[in-house]
Design a protein around this motif. Structure first.
Motif, PDB file in Angstrom:
ATOM      1  N   GLY A   1       0.656  -1.011   0.055  1.00  0.00           N
ATOM      2  CA  GLY A   1      -0.203   0.023  -0.195  1.00  0.00           C
ATOM      3  C   GLY A   1       0.883   1.086   0.062  1.00  0.00           C
TER       4      GLY A   1
ATOM      5  N   LEU B   1       1.176   7.574  -1.144  1.00  0.00           N
ATOM      6  CA  LEU B   1       0.384   6.448  -1.479  1.00  0.00           C
ATOM      7  C   LEU B   1      -0.338   7.145  -2.851  1.00  0.00           C
ATOM      8  CD1 LEU B   1      -1.537   6.793   1.993  1.00  0.00           C
ATOM      9  CD2 LEU B   1       0.094   5.265   1.945  1.00  0.00           C
ATOM     10  N   ASP B   2      -1.595   5.835  -2.716  1.00  0.00           N
ATOM     11  CA  ASP B   2      -1.492   5.694  -4.428  1.00  0.00           C
ATOM     12  C   ASP B   2      -2.293   7.063  -5.213  1.00  0.00           C
ATOM     13  OD1 ASP B   2      -4.058   4.844  -4.106  1.00  0.00           O
ATOM     14  OD2 ASP B   2      -3.993   2.228  -4.195  1.00  0.00           O
ATOM     15  N   SER B   3      -2.620   8.002  -4.438  1.00  0.00           N
ATOM     16  CA  SER B   3      -3.680   8.745  -4.933  1.00  0.00           C
ATOM     17  C   SER B   3      -3.741   9.846  -3.819  1.00  0.00           C
ATOM     18  CB  SER B   3      -4.988   8.287  -5.482  1.00  0.00           C
ATOM     19  OG  SER B   3      -6.074   7.680  -4.111  1.00  0.00           O
TER      20      SER B   3
ATOM     21  N   GLU C   1      -6.564  10.774  -3.178  1.00  0.00           N
ATOM     22  CA  GLU C   1      -7.653  10.434  -2.308  1.00  0.00           C
ATOM     23  C   GLU C   1      -7.538   9.575  -1.106  1.00  0.00           C
ATOM     24  OE1 GLU C   1      -8.373   9.966  -5.924  1.00  0.00           O
ATOM     25  OE2 GLU C   1      -8.597  12.466  -5.518  1.00  0.00           O
ATOM     26  N   SER C   2      -6.201   8.396  -1.430  1.00  0.00           N
ATOM     27  CA  SER C   2      -6.041   7.783  -0.611  1.00  0.00           C
ATOM     28  C   SER C   2      -5.130   8.302   0.941  1.00  0.00           C
ATOM     29  CB  SER C   2      -5.160   6.557  -1.264  1.00  0.00           C
ATOM     30  OG  SER C   2      -4.848   6.057  -2.400  1.00  0.00           O
ATOM     31  N   CYS C   3      -4.263   9.598   0.033  1.00  0.00           N
ATOM     32  CA  CYS C   3      -3.534   9.835   1.916  1.00  0.00           C
ATOM     33  C   CYS C   3      -4.591  10.678   2.233  1.00  0.00           C
ATOM     34  CB  CYS C   3      -2.637  11.656   0.390  1.00  0.00           C
ATOM     35  SG  CYS C   3      -1.502  10.440  -0.576  1.00  0.00           S
TER      36      CYS C   3
ATOM     37  N   PHE D   1      -6.241   8.174   5.129  1.00  0.00           N
ATOM     38  CA  PHE D   1      -4.841   7.717   5.409  1.00  0.00           C
ATOM     39  C   PHE D   1      -5.726   9.097   6.554  1.00  0.00           C
ATOM     40  CE2 PHE D   1      -0.896   8.424   6.173  1.00  0.00           C
ATOM     41  CZ  PHE D   1      -0.593   7.369   7.363  1.00  0.00           C
TER      42      PHE D   1
ATOM     43  N   THR E   1       0.356  12.431  -4.263  1.00  0.00           N
ATOM     44  CA  THR E   1       0.768  10.665  -3.228  1.00  0.00           C
ATOM     45  C   THR E   1       1.522  11.300  -2.525  1.00  0.00           C
ATOM     46  OG1 THR E   1       1.861  10.586  -5.535  1.00  0.00           O
ATOM     47  CG2 THR E   1      -0.111   9.371  -5.241  1.00  0.00           C
TER      48      THR E   1
END
Ligand code: PLP
Length: 412
Positions: A302, A336-338, A340-342, A345, A389
């Motif tokens: 991840g 991270l991968d985007s 949004e994921s940042c 998280f 990211t």
């Protein structure tokens, strides 16, 4: 102690006051006052005429601030130090003291966001050009230097790209071209980095960070390392006659700093003075945590990429060992991968705080793309080494197992 010099923390804890406190206070008192009284008109005139050293008005000097400055001198072995209201004040006043409109300076574009703003917007508005170059390759600087180039500015570890320049090589190129060298050593405090031993003329730093003792206050410091005797600086010539090695400090104190007015408050000076006492302890603990987190995150499912120049796999590992005793600050970044994921998280974190500072006792996390660098177009942000990211983590002094657990639960 006959043959040995005391270590950093002992020096800080035994730093004498300029004058003994009448009540034998074990800590330097806070002189929270705007002005100082003189017994006679002759005395106040002597102070203004520089005939007798004395504090007259706290925008120009204050005993509590002077005490902090004297501790910085003890810590660095430099010639003199000036404390002021913020790290940005330290950077801007130093450049304004040395560079005239029509002249230029050299810097990497990979810088703390507001320093980049100062260099790309404010200084050009004042007629000072900043030539952005690749400082990772000092040999390539020649083509950017001309007879109007005054100095080279660099961050010891760039924030947030976490790049490390080869300081020895950079100083050699600067000397060959008669340029001053100005280092922002915010990420690598005095106990891990000795600017003077590298031939750096001036050190500037945000004392808001490690020095403040845990994000207690905003401040900045300029250190004249003593490497330069200032005899060759035309802009300082009128002061050099009288002040010799103190010419730059006099130019700052009596002109730039006094006239722009970014004074540090006495209360801040007290907090930062106490911060210096515990700096080495805090750096050690943050560093141990930072290494453990960097190791934990590397190869973690991840997480796409972990950047920390203190890791053996980093391209800057050897330079970090040589230049900073293996402690290239306690900031790390990971991807991270985007975006949004940042955000997702970061929103789940319970111990690590969402805040824009670093070297607090608390671990602080930020998404530089959407905050510090938001004002720049996307293409510029990418050019500056900032990715959507990427997350920046300033590692604090919490218990490491709790930090790891917090990250693990937020990554799920
Ligand atoms: N230099 C660096 C490397 C920084 O990271 C910062 C702030 O984060 C500054 C200078 C500016 O310091 P201040 O916020 O104290 O003005």
């Amino acid at each position: 102690m006959e043959n040995r010099k005391p270590g950093y923390t002992t020096k800080m804890l035994t730093a004498p006051y300029a004058k003994k406190d009448p009540f034998n206070s074990l800590h330097m008192p806070v002189y929270e006052t705007a002005a100082f009284e003189f017994d006679t008109s002759e005395d106040i005139a002597a102070a203004f005429q520089d005939k007798k050293p004395a504090h007259a008005y706290s925008r120009s000097s204050n005993p509590s601030v002077e005490y902090l400055e004297s501790k910085v001198v003890a810590a660095t072995g430099g010639r003199a130090a000036l404390a002021m209201a913020s790290g940005m004040a330290a950077i801007s006043t130093t450049i304004l003291a040395l560079v005239r409109p029509g002249e230029n300076i050299i810097a990497s574009p990979n810088l703390f966001g507001h320093t980049y703003g100062l260099f790309s917007k404010t200084l050009p508005d004042l007629g000072i050009e900043v030539r952005f170059c690749n400082l990772l390759d000092p040999a390539s600087l020649g083509t950017s230097i001309d007879n109007k180039t005054k100095l080279v500015f660099f961050e010891t570890v760039t924030n947030p790209q976490l790049e490390v320049v080869n300081i020895e090589e950079l100083v050699k190129v600067a000397r060959r071209n008669k340029l001053l060298v100005l280092a922002d050593s915010t990420l690598t405090p005095f106990n891990v980095f000795d600017a003077k031993s590298y031939g750096i003329d001036l050190e500037v730093m945000s004392s808001t960070k490690f020095i403040s003792g845990g994000a207690t206050s905003v401040g900045g410091i300029i250190v004249d390392t003593g490497v330069n005797d200032w005899s060759g600086e035309e802009i300082l010539a009128p002061l050099y006659e009288k002040k010799k090695g103190m010419a730059l400090i006099a130019k700052l104190r009596k002109e730039i700093f006094r006239h722009f007015g970014p004074a540090m408050s006495p209360r801040t000076a007290q907090l930062q003075s106490m911060g210096l006492d515990i700096l080495a302890l805090r750096v050690e603990r943050s560093f141990t945590n930072c290494m453990k987190l960097a190791e934990h995150l590397t190869g973690h499912p991840g997480i796409k990429k972990v950047t920390y120049p203190g890791m053996p796999g980093s391209e800057f590992y050897e330079l970090s060992k040589k230049q900073f005793n293996g402690v290239p600050g306690t900031l790390l970044t990971f991807d991270l991968d985007s975006e949004e994921s940042c955000f997702a998280f970061m929103n789940k974190l319970l111990i690590i705080r969402r805040a824009t500072n670093m070297n607090d006792n608390k671990s602080l996390i930020i998404h530089p793309w959407s905050t510090i660098y938001f004002e720049y177009p996307e293409s510029k942000r990418i050019e500056l080494g900032v990715r959507d990211t990427m997350i920046r983590l300033s590692v604090g002094i919490e218990d490491i197992d709790d930090l790891i657990e917090d990250i693990e639960q937020a990554l799920k």
